[in-house]
Design an enzyme around this catalytic site. Structure first.
Site, PDB file in Angstrom:
ATOM      1  N   ASP A 132      75.406 -14.701  99.516  1.00  0.00           N
ATOM      2  CA  ASP A 132      75.127 -13.548 100.380  1.00  0.00           C
ATOM      3  C   ASP A 132      74.755 -14.643 101.637  1.00  0.00           C
ATOM      4  O   ASP A 132      74.651 -15.804 101.565  1.00  0.00           O
ATOM      5  CB  ASP A 132      74.157 -12.612  99.984  1.00  0.00           C
ATOM      6  CG  ASP A 132      72.771 -13.329  99.146  1.00  0.00           C
ATOM      7  OD1 ASP A 132      72.483 -14.409  99.364  1.00  0.00           O
ATOM      8  OD2 ASP A 132      72.490 -12.707  98.119  1.00  0.00           O
TER       9      ASP A 132
ATOM     10  N   GLU B  22      69.192 -23.529  87.798  1.00  0.00           N
ATOM     11  CA  GLU B  22      68.336 -24.027  88.821  1.00  0.00           C
ATOM     12  C   GLU B  22      67.455 -25.053  88.202  1.00  0.00           C
ATOM     13  O   GLU B  22      66.226 -24.755  88.350  1.00  0.00           O
ATOM     14  CB  GLU B  22      67.492 -22.583  89.425  1.00  0.00           C
ATOM     15  CG  GLU B  22      68.429 -21.844  89.936  1.00  0.00           C
ATOM     16  CD  GLU B  22      67.658 -20.457  90.361  1.00  0.00           C
ATOM     17  OE1 GLU B  22      66.468 -20.514  90.378  1.00  0.00           O
ATOM     18  OE2 GLU B  22      68.275 -19.799  91.134  1.00  0.00           O
TER      19      GLU B  22
ATOM     20  N   GLU C 111      76.642 -16.758  93.471  1.00  0.00           N
ATOM     21  CA  GLU C 111      75.769 -15.767  93.993  1.00  0.00           C
ATOM     22  C   GLU C 111      76.062 -15.430  95.561  1.00  0.00           C
ATOM     23  O   GLU C 111      74.918 -15.481  96.020  1.00  0.00           O
ATOM     24  CB  GLU C 111      74.396 -15.975  93.655  1.00  0.00           C
ATOM     25  CG  GLU C 111      74.248 -16.401  92.141  1.00  0.00           C
ATOM     26  CD  GLU C 111      72.877 -16.860  91.524  1.00  0.00           C
ATOM     27  OE1 GLU C 111      71.992 -16.350  92.505  1.00  0.00           O
ATOM     28  OE2 GLU C 111      72.798 -17.041  90.503  1.00  0.00           O
TER      29      GLU C 111
ATOM     30  N   HIS D 137      73.453 -18.793  98.627  1.00  0.00           N
ATOM     31  CA  HIS D 137      72.466 -17.803  99.299  1.00  0.00           C
ATOM     32  C   HIS D 137      72.301 -18.542 100.607  1.00  0.00           C
ATOM     33  O   HIS D 137      71.223 -19.150 100.961  1.00  0.00           O
ATOM     34  CB  HIS D 137      71.114 -17.690  98.598  1.00  0.00           C
ATOM     35  CG  HIS D 137      71.290 -16.949  97.307  1.00  0.00           C
ATOM     36  ND1 HIS D 137      71.722 -15.961  97.133  1.00  0.00           N
ATOM     37  CD2 HIS D 137      71.209 -17.600  96.038  1.00  0.00           C
ATOM     38  CE1 HIS D 137      71.786 -15.384  95.774  1.00  0.00           C
ATOM     39  NE2 HIS D 137      71.528 -16.727  95.107  1.00  0.00           N
TER      40      HIS D 137
ATOM     41  N   ASN E 248      74.004 -24.266  87.282  1.00  0.00           N
ATOM     42  CA  ASN E 248      74.107 -23.322  88.455  1.00  0.00           C
ATOM     43  C   ASN E 248      72.990 -23.607  89.223  1.00  0.00           C
ATOM     44  O   ASN E 248      71.938 -23.547  88.689  1.00  0.00           O
ATOM     45  CB  ASN E 248      74.157 -22.055  87.963  1.00  0.00           C
ATOM     46  CG  ASN E 248      74.343 -20.612  88.880  1.00  0.00           C
ATOM     47  OD1 ASN E 248      75.378 -20.727  89.881  1.00  0.00           O
ATOM     48  ND2 ASN E 248      73.452 -19.873  89.231  1.00  0.00           N
TER      49      ASN E 248
HETATM   50  O1  G3I Z   1      62.680  -4.055  85.955  1.00  0.00           O
HETATM   51  C1  G3I Z   1      61.393  -4.066  86.540  1.00  0.00           C
HETATM   52  C2  G3I Z   1      60.982  -2.890  86.699  1.00  0.00           C
HETATM   53  O2  G3I Z   1      60.564  -2.293  85.529  1.00  0.00           O
HETATM   54  C3  G3I Z   1      59.315  -3.126  87.652  1.00  0.00           C
HETATM   55  O3  G3I Z   1      58.901  -1.630  87.797  1.00  0.00           O
HETATM   56  C4  G3I Z   1      59.872  -3.579  89.061  1.00  0.00           C
HETATM   57  C5  G3I Z   1      58.467  -3.770  89.615  1.00  0.00           C
HETATM   58  O4  G3I Z   1      58.362  -5.175  90.198  1.00  0.00           O
HETATM   59  O5  G3I Z   1      60.150  -4.792  88.664  1.00  0.00           O
HETATM   60  C6  G3I Z   1      61.633  -4.725  88.109  1.00  0.00           C
HETATM   61  O6  G3I Z   1      62.066  -6.095  87.644  1.00  0.00           O
HETATM   62  C7  G3I Z   1      62.600  -6.645  88.747  1.00  0.00           C
HETATM   63  C8  G3I Z   1      63.841  -7.372  88.571  1.00  0.00           C
HETATM   64  O7  G3I Z   1      64.499  -8.031  89.470  1.00  0.00           O
HETATM   65  C9  G3I Z   1      64.841  -6.096  88.085  1.00  0.00           C
HETATM   66  O8  G3I Z   1      65.167  -5.367  89.594  1.00  0.00           O
HETATM   67  C10 G3I Z   1      61.658  -8.081  89.257  1.00  0.00           C
HETATM   68  O9  G3I Z   1      60.471  -7.585  89.622  1.00  0.00           O
HETATM   69  C11 G3I Z   1      62.317  -8.924  90.231  1.00  0.00           C
HETATM   70  O10 G3I Z   1      61.419 -10.118  90.218  1.00  0.00           O
HETATM   71  C12 G3I Z   1      63.724  -9.093  89.777  1.00  0.00           C
HETATM   72  O11 G3I Z   1      64.337  -9.845  90.842  1.00  0.00           O
HETATM   73  C13 G3I Z   1      65.455 -10.678  90.382  1.00  0.00           C
HETATM   74  C14 G3I Z   1      65.370 -12.186  90.820  1.00  0.00           C
HETATM   75  O12 G3I Z   1      66.575 -12.934  90.276  1.00  0.00           O
HETATM   76  C15 G3I Z   1      64.326 -12.867  89.909  1.00  0.00           C
HETATM   77  O13 G3I Z   1      64.148 -14.105  90.021  1.00  0.00           O
HETATM   78  C16 G3I Z   1      66.685 -10.069  91.245  1.00  0.00           C
HETATM   79  O14 G3I Z   1      67.113  -8.719  91.052  1.00  0.00           O
HETATM   80  C17 G3I Z   1      67.893 -11.072  91.036  1.00  0.00           C
HETATM   81  O15 G3I Z   1      69.015 -10.643  91.902  1.00  0.00           O
HETATM   82  C18 G3I Z   1      67.731 -12.408  91.286  1.00  0.00           C
HETATM   83  O16 G3I Z   1      68.563 -13.198  91.017  1.00  0.00           O
HETATM   84  C19 G3I Z   1      68.777 -14.373  91.283  1.00  0.00           C
HETATM   85  C20 G3I Z   1      69.416 -15.289  90.218  1.00  0.00           C
HETATM   86  O17 G3I Z   1      69.205 -14.815  89.011  1.00  0.00           O
HETATM   87  C21 G3I Z   1      69.416 -16.705  90.357  1.00  0.00           C
HETATM   88  N1  G3I Z   1      69.710 -17.213  91.481  1.00  0.00           N
HETATM   89  C22 G3I Z   1      68.714 -16.492  92.617  1.00  0.00           C
HETATM   90  C23 G3I Z   1      68.920 -15.123  92.549  1.00  0.00           C
HETATM   91  C24 G3I Z   1      68.154 -14.481  93.693  1.00  0.00           C
HETATM   92  O18 G3I Z   1      66.868 -14.631  93.492  1.00  0.00           O
END
Ligand code: G3I
Length: 261
Positions: A208, A101, A206, A178, A142
């Site tokens: 969806d 990104e 990715e 997405h 990506n």
């Molecule tokens: O692991 C912590 C946990 O300990 C905590 O209690 C909780 C509370 O907020 O957060 C957890 O972390 C989260 C993490 O996912 C794991 O679940 C983060 O807050 C959350 O922001 C994070 O989101 C991820 C996101 O990227 C961040 O930008 C999504 O799971 C993930 O699917 C998403 O993936 C991205 C790709 O990498 C890049 N392209 C877009 C895509 C969707 O946003």
């Protein structure tokens, strides 16, 4: 779980959603944690699945210690991170999202800590560094909203042309995909083909297709049509090497947390 039962039989490729990102793999300077990513790799090896490494350099899920580095330390830290992680997974990932990104919607480069320290040169430097660590991995840029032809994908196309003409070992373009129900760009096939014509692989990385709830039978039918379109577009481009959806099932999607309803 039900999710794993589906993954075990229906998928032959896996991308870690979070487990190979910088905040997990190098939470403090020089201290690495590959345990979560290794679990994904272990699943892949047990199921003859390929792994897409995701990701090495990204402005998000970047620990504060990196974003607050003095400018003159960023390049060394970036190169160490890439080298250590790509070496750890050498031979275990078939591709890396080296750069994730990097673009704004208007096609300009994001002014993140890497850009501020190195200018646009960080892009080639990151790819060359990854190539030195794992010469057999396909090295990707990506991004999202680059699936159709638009300002952002045009800028990426220009960058890819420049990199290839300079001998930078860029190997592929990841189209995150997405999408919003009914809004798969009609130029997606042509856009993938133009990157393929440069000699690059392309991949849907990715996928969806979000629906405003409650879903109706027509919105679900539209979603099915969208998935069909994307898969057919990929099948029509010989250099399109795979379709990855972002999550095994809707119950584990990032969408509801980011787009309420
Ligand atoms: O692991 C912590 C946990 O300990 C905590 O209690 C909780 C509370 O907020 O957060 C957890 O972390 C989260 C993490 O996912 C794991 O679940 C983060 O807050 C959350 O922001 C994070 O989101 C991820 C996101 O990227 C961040 O930008 C999504 O799971 C993930 O699917 C998403 O993936 C991205 C790709 O990498 C890049 N392209 C877009 C895509 C969707 O946003």
């Amino acid at each position: 779980s039900g999710e794993m039962a589906i993954a075990n039989v229906q998928f032959d490729m896996v991308t870690p959603g979070n487990e190979m990102k910088w905040d997990t793999t190098e939470p403090s300077n020089g201290s690495y944690n590959f345990g979560p990513g290794d679990q994904i790799v272990n699943w892949a090896q047990a199921h003859n699945a390929r792994v897409r490494g995701h990701n090495l350099v990204w402005h998000s899920q970047l620990p504060n210690w990196v974003s607050s580095l003095p400018t003159n330390q960023v390049q060394g830290v970036m190169e160490s991170h890439i080298t250590t992680e790509a070496t750890h997974y050498k031979g275990k990932v078939y591709a890396w999202d080296v750069i994730n990104e990097p673009f704004n919607e208007d096609g300009s480069l994001r002014q993140d800590v890497f850009y501020k320290a190195m200018g646009s040169g960080y892009l080639a430097d990151a790819i060359r560094t990854a190539h030195n660590a794992d010469p057999n991995a396909k090295l990707y840029i990506n991004d999202y909203n680059i699936e159709g032809e638009n300002a952002k994908s045009n800028a990426l196309y220009t960058l890819a042309q420049q990199m290839l003409s300079q001998g930078v070992p860029l190997g592929g373009i990841g189209l995150e995909s997405h999408f919003i129900d009914g809004q798969v760009p009609s130029s997606m096939l042509a856009n993938m083909q133009r990157f393929a014509n440069l000699g690059l692989d392309v991949a849907v990385t990715e996928l969806d297709d979000r629906i405003q709830l409650p879903a109706s039978s027509s919105s679900l039918q539209q979603q099915a049509n969208d998935y069909t379109t994307v898969v057919n577009d990929c099948l029509a481009v010989s250099r399109c090497v795979g379709v990855s959806q972002w999550g095994v099932d809707d119950g584990h999607s990032w969408i509801p947390g980011t787009f309420p309803g």
